[in-house]
Design a protein around this motif. Structure first.
Motif, PDB file in Angstrom:
ATOM      1  N   ARG A 187       8.443 -10.265  -0.542  1.00  0.00           N
ATOM      2  CA  ARG A 187       7.302 -10.935  -1.195  1.00  0.00           C
ATOM      3  C   ARG A 187       7.157 -10.477  -2.641  1.00  0.00           C
ATOM      4  NH1 ARG A 187       4.875 -10.842   3.904  1.00  0.00           N
ATOM      5  NH2 ARG A 187       3.807  -8.905   3.418  1.00  0.00           N
ATOM      6  N   LEU A 188       7.417  -9.181  -2.869  1.00  0.00           N
ATOM      7  CA  LEU A 188       7.352  -8.660  -4.239  1.00  0.00           C
ATOM      8  C   LEU A 188       8.438  -9.324  -5.095  1.00  0.00           C
ATOM      9  CD1 LEU A 188       6.278  -6.706  -6.355  1.00  0.00           C
ATOM     10  CD2 LEU A 188       7.696  -4.915  -5.369  1.00  0.00           C
ATOM     11  N   MET A 189       9.588  -9.509  -4.477  1.00  0.00           N
ATOM     12  CA  MET A 189      10.701 -10.153  -5.170  1.00  0.00           C
ATOM     13  C   MET A 189      10.299 -11.581  -5.587  1.00  0.00           C
ATOM     14  SD  MET A 189      14.483 -10.197  -3.526  1.00  0.00           S
ATOM     15  CE  MET A 189      14.468 -11.639  -2.480  1.00  0.00           C
ATOM     16  N   GLU A 190       9.615 -12.288  -4.683  1.00  0.00           N
ATOM     17  CA  GLU A 190       9.153 -13.652  -4.992  1.00  0.00           C
ATOM     18  C   GLU A 190       8.137 -13.652  -6.121  1.00  0.00           C
ATOM     19  OE1 GLU A 190       7.526 -15.445  -1.491  1.00  0.00           O
ATOM     20  OE2 GLU A 190       8.996 -17.057  -1.596  1.00  0.00           O
ATOM     21  N   LEU A 247       7.826 -11.432  -8.511  1.00  0.00           N
ATOM     22  CA  LEU A 247       8.525 -11.140  -9.773  1.00  0.00           C
ATOM     23  C   LEU A 247       9.244 -12.390 -10.284  1.00  0.00           C
ATOM     24  CD1 LEU A 247      10.047  -7.709  -8.759  1.00  0.00           C
ATOM     25  CD2 LEU A 247       8.320  -8.058 -10.528  1.00  0.00           C
ATOM     26  N   ARG A 248       9.863 -13.108  -9.353  1.00  0.00           N
ATOM     27  CA  ARG A 248      10.554 -14.354  -9.726  1.00  0.00           C
ATOM     28  C   ARG A 248       9.551 -15.338 -10.330  1.00  0.00           C
ATOM     29  NH1 ARG A 248      12.645 -18.224  -6.030  1.00  0.00           N
ATOM     30  NH2 ARG A 248      10.702 -17.923  -4.907  1.00  0.00           N
ATOM     31  N   ASN A 249       8.366 -15.452  -9.697  1.00  0.00           N
ATOM     32  CA  ASN A 249       7.367 -16.390 -10.209  1.00  0.00           C
ATOM     33  C   ASN A 249       6.852 -15.972 -11.582  1.00  0.00           C
ATOM     34  OD1 ASN A 249       7.743 -17.808  -7.909  1.00  0.00           O
ATOM     35  ND2 ASN A 249       5.935 -17.006  -6.859  1.00  0.00           N
ATOM     36  N   GLU A 250       6.965 -14.695 -11.886  1.00  0.00           N
ATOM     37  CA  GLU A 250       6.541 -14.214 -13.217  1.00  0.00           C
ATOM     38  C   GLU A 250       7.688 -14.326 -14.229  1.00  0.00           C
ATOM     39  OE1 GLU A 250       3.412 -10.996 -11.265  1.00  0.00           O
ATOM     40  OE2 GLU A 250       5.223 -10.267 -12.263  1.00  0.00           O
ATOM     41  N   GLY A 251       8.858 -14.818 -13.778  1.00  0.00           N
ATOM     42  CA  GLY A 251       9.948 -15.092 -14.718  1.00  0.00           C
ATOM     43  C   GLY A 251      11.127 -14.137 -14.652  1.00  0.00           C
ATOM     44  N   PRO A 299      17.121 -18.413 -15.723  1.00  0.00           N
ATOM     45  CA  PRO A 299      15.865 -17.660 -15.759  1.00  0.00           C
ATOM     46  C   PRO A 299      14.987 -17.977 -14.540  1.00  0.00           C
ATOM     47  CG  PRO A 299      16.310 -18.674 -17.889  1.00  0.00           C
ATOM     48  CD  PRO A 299      17.348 -19.189 -16.949  1.00  0.00           C
ATOM     49  N   GLY A 300      14.407 -16.936 -13.967  1.00  0.00           N
ATOM     50  CA  GLY A 300      13.486 -17.119 -12.847  1.00  0.00           C
ATOM     51  C   GLY A 300      14.158 -17.536 -11.547  1.00  0.00           C
ATOM     52  N   GLU A 301      15.449 -17.262 -11.413  1.00  0.00           N
ATOM     53  CA  GLU A 301      16.139 -17.570 -10.151  1.00  0.00           C
ATOM     54  C   GLU A 301      16.407 -16.281  -9.372  1.00  0.00           C
ATOM     55  OE1 GLU A 301      18.996 -21.496 -10.500  1.00  0.00           O
ATOM     56  OE2 GLU A 301      19.874 -19.584 -10.998  1.00  0.00           O
ATOM     57  N   ILE A 302      16.379 -16.399  -8.039  1.00  0.00           N
ATOM     58  CA  ILE A 302      16.837 -15.305  -7.184  1.00  0.00           C
ATOM     59  C   ILE A 302      18.193 -15.719  -6.619  1.00  0.00           C
ATOM     60  CG2 ILE A 302      16.408 -13.917  -5.123  1.00  0.00           C
ATOM     61  CD1 ILE A 302      13.450 -14.416  -5.443  1.00  0.00           C
ATOM     62  N   GLU A 314      17.494 -15.205   3.548  1.00  0.00           N
ATOM     63  CA  GLU A 314      17.775 -16.649   3.443  1.00  0.00           C
ATOM     64  C   GLU A 314      16.659 -17.464   2.791  1.00  0.00           C
ATOM     65  OE1 GLU A 314      19.279 -18.477   6.991  1.00  0.00           O
ATOM     66  OE2 GLU A 314      18.773 -20.473   6.281  1.00  0.00           O
ATOM     67  N   SER A 315      15.407 -17.226   3.222  1.00  0.00           N
ATOM     68  CA  SER A 315      14.349 -18.109   2.714  1.00  0.00           C
ATOM     69  C   SER A 315      13.845 -17.695   1.333  1.00  0.00           C
ATOM     70  CB  SER A 315      13.208 -18.224   3.715  1.00  0.00           C
ATOM     71  OG  SER A 315      12.910 -16.972   4.227  1.00  0.00           O
ATOM     72  N   TYR A 316      14.375 -16.625   0.767  1.00  0.00           N
ATOM     73  CA  TYR A 316      13.867 -16.170  -0.526  1.00  0.00           C
ATOM     74  C   TYR A 316      14.815 -16.469  -1.685  1.00  0.00           C
ATOM     75  CZ  TYR A 316      10.428 -13.815   2.276  1.00  0.00           C
ATOM     76  OH  TYR A 316       9.420 -13.564   3.174  1.00  0.00           O
ATOM     77  N   ILE A 317      16.050 -16.842  -1.382  1.00  0.00           N
ATOM     78  CA  ILE A 317      16.993 -17.014  -2.491  1.00  0.00           C
ATOM     79  C   ILE A 317      17.046 -18.483  -2.954  1.00  0.00           C
ATOM     80  CG2 ILE A 317      18.486 -15.042  -1.962  1.00  0.00           C
ATOM     81  CD1 ILE A 317      20.398 -17.013  -0.596  1.00  0.00           C
ATOM     82  N   ASP A 318      17.248 -18.659  -4.254  1.00  0.00           N
ATOM     83  CA  ASP A 318      17.389 -20.006  -4.812  1.00  0.00           C
ATOM     84  C   ASP A 318      18.847 -20.427  -4.791  1.00  0.00           C
ATOM     85  OD1 ASP A 318      14.623 -20.225  -5.743  1.00  0.00           O
ATOM     86  OD2 ASP A 318      15.193 -18.562  -7.055  1.00  0.00           O
TER      87      ASP A 318
END
Ligand SMILES: Nc1ncnc2c1ncn2[C@@H]1O[C@H](COP(=O)(O)OP(=O)(O)OP(=O)(O)O)[C@@H](O)[C@H]1O
Length: 304
Positions: A170-173, A175-179, A29-32, A193-197
């Motif tokens: 940034r929108l993707m981040e 959304l991720r922060n919202e779960g 949950p909450g991972e990109i 690269e800098s956005y994926i977990d």
């Protein structure tokens, strides 16, 4: 917490042709997660399995704790395909209202999503007059209707200009922060690269590696590049330095074994350089390493 997507030795055949071989990975949950691989590696097939569009031939696949084909599970997934297609005669607003009715989402969310993707001002224009980037943003709004727990995006930045690309990431981040958990398939590795977990690299239907960037680097053991300026002519010796080359404007580059990089950095700092940059292997370097290791080189010659 249980995984949002879990593959355990998943196989897929198209007739006699096996396209996925024992694929195992999970998305929490909450991972990109970035899903990467050469053309024909099996990414789309994997996505189609998760979306419940086809049924896996072997192994176990769980999506949001249930079966991918289950309508209740499918309702909780948002999908942005690579080539978004809409009725050209409808306006952006009418298009989203249409999808909201199909998905049982509220009309209030339509307005809110148009705002979120920056299409409020253009919402009464027909989609046929939209640019590629605007259509892509409308596609994203469509995927977000009903607040999906899992969002899957296939090449979402193709055709987007750099600013639109940044705002999508940034929108993707957000959304991720919202779960929301996100799977992004992309060939544009430096951008993502800098956005994926976590990254999953596939080659010829096999899983080559899965993990975060640190794990991928640790496992690959590729050299770290140290760029240093202002040390021309000075002796630098350390057994972990594989190579030293001269760049421009007084810069030099050292390729250093990763386990000794801090020691070498310490030694370089003692020489009081004018500048120093540490460049660990990028996602693109790692992708090439794992793909070439699998013998799936692509483009210029070799097989895939
Ligand atoms: N419906 C199908 N019937 C038979 N073979 C298929 C079918 N769909 C895909 N394949 C084959 O399965 C393999 C994996 O294809 P897939 O589309 O999953 O790759 P991909 O990684 O998404 O590639 P790309 O980056 O080009 O989109 C390929 O060899 C492809 O030719």
């Amino acid at each position: 917490m249980s995984a949002v997507v879990e593959l355990n030795k998943v196989c897929q055949h198209y007739g006699k042709f096996q396209v996925l071989h024992d694929i195992s990975w999970n998305l929490q949950p909450g991972e990109i997660m970035g899903l990467f691989g050469h053309n024909g590696a099996g990414k789309t097939t994997t996505v189609r399995l998760i979306l419940g569009l086809i049924r896996h031939s072997g192994g176990e696949l769980k999506v949001l704790g249930g079966q991918a084909q289950d309508a209740k599970i499918r309702q909780q997934i948002g999908f942005l395909p690579e080539n978004v297609m809409f009725y050209p005669q409808l306006t952006g607003l009418e298009t989203l209202q249409h999808f909201a009715r199909l998905k049982g989402a509220s009309m209030a969310q339509v307005e809110q999503l148009l705002e979120q993707v920056g299409l409020t001002a253009a919402s009464r224009q027909r989609v046929k007059a939209y640019s590629k980037g605007m259509r892509q943003r409308l596609g994203l709004a469509q995927a977000l209707l009903g607040n999906p727990k899992l969002l899957i995006m296939d090449e979402p930045t193709v055709g987007l200009d750099p600013i639109a690309t940044q705002s999508l990431y940034r929108l993707m981040e957000k959304l991720r922060n919202e779960g929301t958990s996100i799977i992004i398939c992309s060939h544009v590795l430096p951008g993502v690269e800098s956005y994926i977990d976590k990254a999953v690299v596939m080659a010829r239907g096999h899983l080559e590696v899965a993990g975060n960037l640190y794990e991928l680097r640790e496992h690959a053991g590729l050299p770290v590049r140290l760029r240093v300026r202002g040390l021309a002519g000075r002796e630098i010796s350390h057994p972990a330095i594989d190579s030293r080359s001269t760049l421009h404007d007084g810069w030099e580059e050292l390729a250093v074994r990763p386990d000794a990089r801090l020691e070498v950095v310490g030694q370089l700092l003692q020489q009081q350089p004018l500048d120093l940059e540490v460049r660990p292997p990028s996602l693109e370097d790692l992708y090439c390493y794992y793909t070439e290791k699998a013998g799936a080189v692509g483009v210029a010659g070799v097989q895939q």
